[in-house]
Design a protein around this motif. Structure first.
Motif, PDB file in Angstrom:
ATOM      1  N   LEU A   1       0.836  -1.201   0.000  1.00  0.00           N
ATOM      2  CA  LEU A   1       0.000   0.000   0.000  1.00  0.00           C
ATOM      3  C   LEU A   1       0.876   1.258   0.000  1.00  0.00           C
ATOM      4  CD1 LEU A   1      -2.832  -0.992   2.480  1.00  0.00           C
ATOM      5  CD2 LEU A   1      -2.854  -1.041  -0.001  1.00  0.00           C
TER       6      LEU A   1
ATOM      7  N   ARG B   1       2.001   3.518  -3.046  1.00  0.00           N
ATOM      8  CA  ARG B   1       1.147   4.512  -3.707  1.00  0.00           C
ATOM      9  C   ARG B   1       1.817   5.868  -3.821  1.00  0.00           C
ATOM     10  NH1 ARG B   1      -4.732   3.442  -1.004  1.00  0.00           N
ATOM     11  NH2 ARG B   1      -4.947   1.293  -1.669  1.00  0.00           N
TER      12      ARG B   1
ATOM     13  N   ILE C   1       6.146  -3.487  -5.965  1.00  0.00           N
ATOM     14  CA  ILE C   1       5.056  -4.349  -5.486  1.00  0.00           C
ATOM     15  C   ILE C   1       5.429  -5.824  -5.657  1.00  0.00           C
ATOM     16  CG2 ILE C   1       2.713  -5.143  -6.051  1.00  0.00           C
ATOM     17  CD1 ILE C   1       1.936  -2.272  -6.529  1.00  0.00           C
TER      18      ILE C   1
ATOM     19  N   THR D   1      -3.967  -8.264  -2.116  1.00  0.00           N
ATOM     20  CA  THR D   1      -3.605  -6.837  -2.124  1.00  0.00           C
ATOM     21  C   THR D   1      -2.946  -6.461  -3.446  1.00  0.00           C
ATOM     22  OG1 THR D   1      -3.232  -7.038   0.230  1.00  0.00           O
ATOM     23  CG2 THR D   1      -2.429  -5.045  -0.812  1.00  0.00           C
TER      24      THR D   1
ATOM     25  N   GLU E   1      -4.260  -3.574  -5.896  1.00  0.00           N
ATOM     26  CA  GLU E   1      -3.463  -2.394  -6.200  1.00  0.00           C
ATOM     27  C   GLU E   1      -3.104  -2.285  -7.676  1.00  0.00           C
ATOM     28  OE1 GLU E   1      -2.401   0.255  -4.001  1.00  0.00           O
ATOM     29  OE2 GLU E   1      -4.185  -0.666  -3.182  1.00  0.00           O
ATOM     30  N   THR E   2      -2.978  -3.449  -8.354  1.00  0.00           N
ATOM     31  CA  THR E   2      -2.592  -3.383  -9.757  1.00  0.00           C
ATOM     32  C   THR E   2      -3.805  -3.478 -10.669  1.00  0.00           C
ATOM     33  OG1 THR E   2      -2.287  -5.765  -9.844  1.00  0.00           O
ATOM     34  CG2 THR E   2      -0.349  -4.455  -9.335  1.00  0.00           C
TER      35      THR E   2
ATOM     36  N   ALA F   1      -8.432  -1.170   3.099  1.00  0.00           N
ATOM     37  CA  ALA F   1      -8.328  -0.784   1.696  1.00  0.00           C
ATOM     38  C   ALA F   1      -9.553  -1.227   0.916  1.00  0.00           C
ATOM     39  CB  ALA F   1      -7.076  -1.385   1.078  1.00  0.00           C
TER      40      ALA F   1
ATOM     41  N   THR G   1      -9.146   2.525  -3.629  1.00  0.00           N
ATOM     42  CA  THR G   1      -8.143   2.001  -4.543  1.00  0.00           C
ATOM     43  C   THR G   1      -7.854   2.977  -5.676  1.00  0.00           C
ATOM     44  OG1 THR G   1      -9.220  -0.084  -4.168  1.00  0.00           O
ATOM     45  CG2 THR G   1      -7.502  -0.054  -5.815  1.00  0.00           C
TER      46      THR G   1
ATOM     47  N   ARG H   1      -6.187   4.045  -9.025  1.00  0.00           N
ATOM     48  CA  ARG H   1      -5.671   3.273 -10.159  1.00  0.00           C
ATOM     49  C   ARG H   1      -4.737   4.142 -10.982  1.00  0.00           C
ATOM     50  NH1 ARG H   1      -9.494  -0.266 -11.606  1.00  0.00           N
ATOM     51  NH2 ARG H   1      -8.681  -1.357 -13.329  1.00  0.00           N
TER      52      ARG H   1
END
Lengths: 728, 53, 74
Positions: free
Chosen positions: A413, A416, A428, A688, A692-693, B43, B49, B51
């Protein structure tokens, strides 16, 4: 409904501490850029009135390139449907570092919203003899200024009062920007007005200005995405129009803003004319020193491992002993059979074996929380940047990677804050290689059981602690070439920049650190109580059933035969125990899990594992520390029930191959540890990564490459050590 | 003996149901609430989130 | 032409201009490395890179490759 005020400011200005002091809501504050990733809400109440406060990520400017900055800019411009429109701004600034903070203030005031300046860290400013005249600052900025110290609570009440009257207040002073910039921005906004039906909204002049100034920023890319690549020419035309003397727009804007900042500072701030070394600088003279700094870094890491090992030992024994005797007592209350087996072999040997590691988990998270809160993380990034540079990453990636030593999830996280997609994805993908706290139980049990307790350097450093340090290095040593390969293939691109603020050192706050340790411990316990508990029951059931009656009959016959024979006394007892042992072994071997294990054993044979280790590893897919629980269950099930009260350590030491050779030795212990250092047995991390991706292929790739690496490296480790004679 | 089977059966059924639910929620990107990294669960809040574009 | 990366520790000077126009340059500008700003080099990392500078009352670290974009006047 109460109105929404956004809490904004640079990183490291104590924004989260202000948020906590105002709302009473509890979050943690970190000391490196970007700890405030999640958007947090809170209500500020005083009397009957209330204001909704939304905590936004810290940033240095409104030009949006990283995911964090994009969220910030979008919320402030009202572009996110999931955030209420922002009616006012609470801008937190660091009083001891006003000049750079005011640059961001200058951009924020241009948003034309009612604002308040919270002048935080007044204590540090006073200590550095920086005199700030609040009234003069208010006059120059055109908005209320409240001096405070969020850490001690000074000025919080005044800030609350000011905050509740904020939305009826007025916007602050606007920075005079180059005329041509403003004209070009207005013209671009007018053009965009004609595309209103495509964009679905009107683009304000302030956003148009950011599109012009911030080359290749998110705002520009989003616009091109909507209006087509042809629109790039239009943007370039207006950029050309705004440019006056060949200087870049960003340079012109920054110069204008810093000129304004200096005029504000001239009226309101008095700084000592000669620069004296602050406490923080004196500390840095040592901690980032060429020689002593590096020495300190390595020493610190060694100290952490030594502490986890020797200090937590007695505590661990205490918990272990407690669980052991409790299991024995509860087991004694139950009649022998299925239920007793579930409670003793499943729950106590499984979940109990994991719980033992609570002291170590707490100590490790205490260390990481202390390092984060005092500001050492940025220094570590500074020391390590060159090393990371060799694999194509930057010190920016170092902070998420350091956090991954506690847990890969917050580490991922924390990426970011990285604005380049390639570098973010590389980070990541390698962050899960860092040895997280869930691996600690695996290392500790293997080291405690199979590494001798010698010490070197006159008893200063134990061999066991060294082994632990070695295991932590494995992840790092593998991450370097992995990142290098990723940066050469999938994420090809130039080396990312490394421009990082070195915040002043702070005395860690007991509240902040305590809260982090508390949450870490709570999570560990709740995982043991839910997920690990459930998996242990399933593993027990698969390893207990079918518990066929043919086996029972066969061994019962053998027992009867023995009792009728001429063998007497101690010899008979021994023979009976042997029959019991073999009976339990047979049940396990012919259980569902045992049959599956037999099937997969050949795959793990090169690693020196038997089917029990192999199945325990496979069962630990949801979370690594499950292996400790499943090993406990499997090895307890396979032994005579009188020995069920043995601790896991002793059980493992006593485990053998079917032919009687001891199962574990140094080679097998290291092969297990290396496998767990590198494998991706953590569903939370994989989920996760997906989140995130945004694509499943990245967690799949992570799992495949990490498992492959784990297998190959464990195999090499075992074969090498075996060849060196440590596998006997 | 029979009540033993009932308890063990219930425990195993409960554990399977729990694991199944976790897997289902995790696959659909929802909060699992199992303590697998508090941050994961946070989260999962809507809009949490960002992007890349 | 002198650039910031050629400075020695404790050496200080004024920024003349920043070469180029991109994300890295903009980040430097936002951090206060604007033409006319006073900059002092504090130290280099143990492996020679990155470097730490003192600008506008705070400490900033950057790589030599980034410092090479900053034209200076001693």
């Amino acid at each position: 409904m109460s109105q929404t005020v956004a809490l904004v400011g640079n990183p490291n200005v104590g924004k989260t501490a202000v948020f906590n002091a105002l709302t009473g809501l509890h979050q943690h504050t970190g000391n490196y850029a970007g700890v405030t990733v999640e958007r947090k809400h809170g209500t500020v109440r005083q009397g009957g009135a209330s204001v909704d406060l939304i905590d936004l990520p810290g940033a240095y400017s409104l030009s949006a390139r990283s995911p964090d900055e994009i969220i910030l800019a979008d919320v402030l411009l009202g572009l996110r449907e999931d955030a209420a429109p922002v009616m006012g701004l609470l801008i937190v600034v660091d009083a001891s570092n006003l000049e750079r903070n005011l640059f961001f203030v200058s951009q924020l005031l241009d948003l034309d919203k009612p604002s308040i300046i919270a002048l935080n860290m007044m204590d540090i400013a006073r200590r550095r003899n920086i005199a700030i005249r609040t009234e003069a600052l208010e006059a120059a900025l055109g908005v209320p200024v409240v001096p405070l110290c969020a850490r001690t609570g000074e000025g919080i009440a005044e800030l609350k009062t000011a905050l509740l009257g904020l939305c009826s207040g007025q916007a602050g002073a606007q920075t005079p920007l180059p005329q041509r910039h403003e004209a070009a921005a207005k013209a671009l906004a007018a053009v965009l007005e004609t595309h209103r039906h495509v964009l679905g909204r009107v683009v304000p002049a302030i956003e148009a200005l950011r599109i012009l100034v911030d080359r290749e920023s998110y705002a520009e890319k989003r616009l091109i995405g909507r209006l087509g690549a042809d629109f790039q020419d239009t943007i370039e035309r207006y950029r050309e129009e705004a440019r006056s003397n060949g200087k870049s727009l960003a340079a012109e804007e920054s110069r204008a803003r810093y000129a304004w900042v200096q005029s504000v500072m001239a009226d309101a701030v008095e700084r000592p004319s000669t620069r004296t070394k602050s406490r923080s600088e004196r500390i840095d003279n040592l901690l980032t020193h060429r020689f002593f700094g590096t020495l300190f870094f390595v020493g610190l890491m060694l100290l952490i491992f030594q502490t986890i090992y020797s200090w937590a030992g007695p505590l661990m024994d205490l918990v272990d002993g407690g669980i052991g005797s409790l299991g024995e007592r509860v087991g004694g209350l139950l009649p022998g059979g299925m239920l007793q087996s579930l409670v003793v072999d499943g729950i106590f040997a499984g979940v109990g074996g994991v719980l033992v590691f609570l002291p170590q988990i707490l100590l490790l998270s205490l260390f990481i929380a202390l390092l984060e809160d005092c500001g050492y993380m940025s220094r570590a990034a500074f020391l390590m940047d060159r090393l990371l540079g060799w694999c194509g990453l930057s010190g920016q990636s170092f902070i998420p990677m350091l956090s991954s030593f506690a847990c890969a999830v917050p580490g991922i996280l924390a990426t970011r804050t990285i604005n380049n997609r390639r570098d973010r994805f590389t980070t990541i993908l390698v962050a899960p290689l860092m040895s997280c706290s869930a691996r600690l139980p695996v290392y500790l049990i293997m080291i405690a059981a199979f590494i001798p307790e010698h010490s070197i350097l006159g008893g200063l450093i134990g061999i066991q602690a060294m082994a632990l340090f070695l295991m932590y290095s494995v992840g790092v040593l593998v991450a370097v070439p992995t990142a290098w390969i990723l940066k050469k293939t999938l994420f090809k691109g130039p080396k990312p920049p490394f421009i990082l603020e070195m915040p002043s050192y702070k005395v860690p706050q007991a509240m902040t650190v305590g809260r982090k340790v508390y949450y870490e411990g709570k999570e560990f316990l709740s995982r043991a109580g839910t997920l690990i508990f459930a998996v242990t029951i399933l593993v027990w059931a698969l390893a207990y059933f079918p518990h066929s009656s043919t086996i029972a009959g066969q061994y019962e016959a053998e027992r009867t035969q023995l009792l009728q024979s001429s063998v007497e006394g101690e010899a008979r007892e021994l023979a009976l125990a042997d029959v019991n042992d073999r009976e339990n072994g047979a049940y396990l071997r012919y259980s569902f899990l045992g049959q599956f294990g037999n099937f997969v054993e050949p795959v793990f044979h090169p690693l020196g594992w038997d089917w029990r280790i192999a199945t325990a590893t496979i069962a630990s897919f949801p979370a690594r520390e499950i292996i400790v629980a499943t090993l406990g269950t499997l090895f307890n099930l396979g032994s005579d029930e009188d020995e069920a009260s043995l601790t896991l350590l002793e059980t493992l030491k006593a485990a053998t191959w079917p032919d009687g050779r001891p199962l574990f030795n140094i080679a097998v212990a290291f092969s297990i540890m290396v496998f767990f250092a590198l494998c991706a047995q953590c569903s939370a991390t994989l989920i996760t990564i997906k989140r995130e991706t945004g694509q499943w292929r990245w967690p799949v790739l992570t799992f495949v490459y990490m498992t492959g690496l784990a297998y190959v490296c464990a195999c090499i480790t075992y074969q090498t050590l075996h060849f060196a004679g440590l596998g006997g | 003996m029979s009540w033993e089977i009932v308890i063990v059966g219930l425990a195993v059924l409960g554990a399977s149901a729990y694991c199944g639910r976790l897997a289902w929620r995790a696959f659909h990107g929802k909060s699992t609430g199992c303590g697998c990294g508090a941050a994961t669960c946070h989260a999962a809040k809507p809009g949490g989130t960002p992007r890349e574009t | 032409m002198i650039t910031l990366d050629s400075f020695k520790p404790h050496e200080s000077g004024k920024v003349l201009r920043i070469q180029g126009d991109g994300a890295i340059q903009q980040r430097l500008l936002e951090m206060g490395v604007v033409d006319g700003a006073d900059v002092e080099v504090v130290r280099f990392a143990p492996l020679g890179d990155p470097m730490e500078i003192f600008v506008r009352g705070f400490h900033l670290t950057l790589r030599k490759s980034e410092a090479a974009l900053v034209e200076m006047q001693r």
